[in-house]
Design an enzyme around this catalytic site. Structure first.
Site, PDB file in Angstrom:
ATOM      1  N   HIS A   1       0.844  -1.207   0.000  1.00  0.00           N
ATOM      2  CA  HIS A   1       0.000   0.000   0.000  1.00  0.00           C
ATOM      3  C   HIS A   1       0.881   1.260   0.000  1.00  0.00           C
ATOM      4  O   HIS A   1       0.890   2.033   0.967  1.00  0.00           O
ATOM      5  CB  HIS A   1      -0.854  -0.074   1.276  1.00  0.00           C
ATOM      6  CG  HIS A   1      -2.000   0.867   1.373  1.00  0.00           C
ATOM      7  ND1 HIS A   1      -1.879   2.229   1.357  1.00  0.00           N
ATOM      8  CD2 HIS A   1      -3.333   0.630   1.520  1.00  0.00           C
ATOM      9  CE1 HIS A   1      -3.065   2.786   1.498  1.00  0.00           C
ATOM     10  NE2 HIS A   1      -3.958   1.852   1.583  1.00  0.00           N
TER      11      HIS A   1
ATOM     12  N   GLU B   1      -0.934   1.540  -5.281  1.00  0.00           N
ATOM     13  CA  GLU B   1      -0.770   0.280  -4.542  1.00  0.00           C
ATOM     14  C   GLU B   1      -0.738  -0.941  -5.473  1.00  0.00           C
ATOM     15  O   GLU B   1      -1.549  -1.041  -6.391  1.00  0.00           O
ATOM     16  CB  GLU B   1      -1.904   0.137  -3.533  1.00  0.00           C
ATOM     17  CG  GLU B   1      -2.032   1.339  -2.598  1.00  0.00           C
ATOM     18  CD  GLU B   1      -3.377   1.397  -1.898  1.00  0.00           C
ATOM     19  OE1 GLU B   1      -3.938   0.312  -1.582  1.00  0.00           O
ATOM     20  OE2 GLU B   1      -3.888   2.512  -1.686  1.00  0.00           O
TER      21      GLU B   1
HETATM   22  O1  TA6 Z   1      -6.139   1.662  -0.359  1.00  0.00           O
HETATM   23  C1  TA6 Z   1      -7.158   2.599  -0.143  1.00  0.00           C
HETATM   24  C2  TA6 Z   1      -7.886   2.244   1.151  1.00  0.00           C
HETATM   25  O2  TA6 Z   1      -8.504   0.983   1.054  1.00  0.00           O
HETATM   26  C3  TA6 Z   1      -8.879   3.360   1.451  1.00  0.00           C
HETATM   27  O3  TA6 Z   1     -10.210   2.912   1.343  1.00  0.00           O
HETATM   28  C4  TA6 Z   1      -8.514   3.788   2.877  1.00  0.00           C
HETATM   29  O4  TA6 Z   1      -9.247   3.055   3.811  1.00  0.00           O
HETATM   30  C5  TA6 Z   1      -7.023   3.452   2.891  1.00  0.00           C
HETATM   31  O5  TA6 Z   1      -6.956   2.195   2.245  1.00  0.00           O
HETATM   32  C6  TA6 Z   1      -6.364   3.487   4.238  1.00  0.00           C
HETATM   33  O6  TA6 Z   1      -6.809   2.424   5.028  1.00  0.00           O
HETATM   34  P1  TA6 Z   1      -6.272   2.370   6.557  1.00  0.00           P
HETATM   35  O7  TA6 Z   1      -6.868   1.131   7.132  1.00  0.00           O
HETATM   36  O8  TA6 Z   1      -4.762   2.300   6.486  1.00  0.00           O
HETATM   37  O9  TA6 Z   1      -6.731   3.652   7.173  1.00  0.00           O
END
Ligand code: TA6
Length: 298
Positions: free
Chosen positions: A162, A266
């Site tokens: 991510h 990501e």
């Molecule tokens: O990758 C995008 C995502 O899935 C968004 O929906 C947002 O939730 C982000 O990840 C961050 O997630 P986190 O659990 O690290 O706050």
């Protein structure tokens, strides 16, 4: 609990030293002719990569926690064995367990051309994870998952690296490589859409899961006058995310004024392209982050 001194005795090499980072968490600092970098054993979490002659590539929130059981906000969180929420258990932590626990060091190697590689490992459910990160002129991250439990017929998982990239101003950047791809728009009720011919630009919250995309993405950043390339293998989804104003204000570990300075590109396998393994089988997903001077497509 292993100490940084013991880690340096066993794994320390020229250009990589273990020490105590934020929150008292164990980390490795990389400092070579090619780059500087940082990776925490907590979550096997890369938090810094800066090739010589360039600005820092990754973004980490000033408000991030560095606490066992909590995710670091920024850098490269590992999402595993699920992505997002867990439908079968609303109380389960978002993006799974991998980023919430301390991993073990498996090995450290120095490669004269590629750079310094640190490999970490952990066991989650029926799986063994091996994560090799190479800090060189580029940042290479490779996650290999093996179904190590022979008592199951098969098992599936979702995964994502991510990656939070540092940008000058989200309103000025563009991302190429995902033109004409289908994507799930999580900002519009999870509807499936078809991307146009234009590069991606940002004028509001963006949370998209691109489908069947193995392509290389290129982030053009006029303010930092650079292009960041995100190449990948073993991944069929690409997620693009910026929370913008309102969503970032709802996150306590995300500064209210930080959203213009980051974007996530990501490397993932999620949803319909989750990976299913038989006992003993492995799957590798990797991404290579490179930086080039000049804000233009190659
Ligand atoms: O990758 C995008 C995502 O899935 C968004 O929906 C947002 O939730 C982000 O990840 C961050 O997630 P986190 O659990 O690290 O706050």
């Amino acid at each position: 609990m292993i100490s940084s001194e013991q880690l340096n005795d066993r794994f320390g090499v020229e250009g990589l030293r273990f020490g105590i980072g934020k929150g008292g968490l164990l980390k490795a600092d990389i400092d070579t002719d090619a780059c500087t970098g940082e990776i925490y054993l907590h979550g096997a979490h890369v938090t810094q990569f800066q090739p010589i002659g360039h600005q820092p590539v990754l973004w980490v929130s000033e408000k991030s926690l560095f606490t066992p059981g909590k995710a670091i906000r920024g850098g490269v969180p590992i999402c595993f064995p699920w992505f997002g929420g867990l439908a079968s258990d609303p109380t389960a932590p978002g993006h799974g367990w991998a980023r919430l626990r301390q991993w073990d060091i498996d090995s450290v190697q120095v490669n004269p051309t590629a750079g310094v590689s640190v490999t970490m490992t952990t066991e989650i459910d029926a799986f063994r994870l091996l994560y090799e990160v190479t800090f060189g002129l580029a940042l290479t991250m490779s996650l290999t998952v093996t179904l190590s439990d022979n008592s199951v017929v098969s098992a599936s998982f979702e995964e994502a690296l991510h990656t939070y990239l540092s940008v000058g101003n989200i309103g000025l950047v563009s991302i190429s490589g995902l033109e004409s791809a289908k994507y799930i728009d999580k900002v519009d009720k999870g509807s499936t859409k078809l991307a146009g011919e234009a590069t991606i630009r940002f004028d509001g919250e963006c949370d998209r899961v691109y489908l069947d995309t193995g392509t290389t993405c290129r982030l053009i950043d006029p303010e930092k006058n650079r292009m960041i390339e995100v190449a990948k293998s073993g991944s069929r989804n690409t997620v693009v995310w910026n929370p913008w104003i309102e969503k970032s204000s709802r996150m306590s570990d995300f500064g209210d004024d930080e959203w213009p300075k980051m974007v996530c590109i990501e490397t993932a396998n999620v949803g319909a392209t989750a990976i299913e393994l038989m006992p003993g089988q492995s799957h590798a997903m990797s991404t290579v982050i490179s930086v080039f001077d000049g804000a233009q497509q190659l």
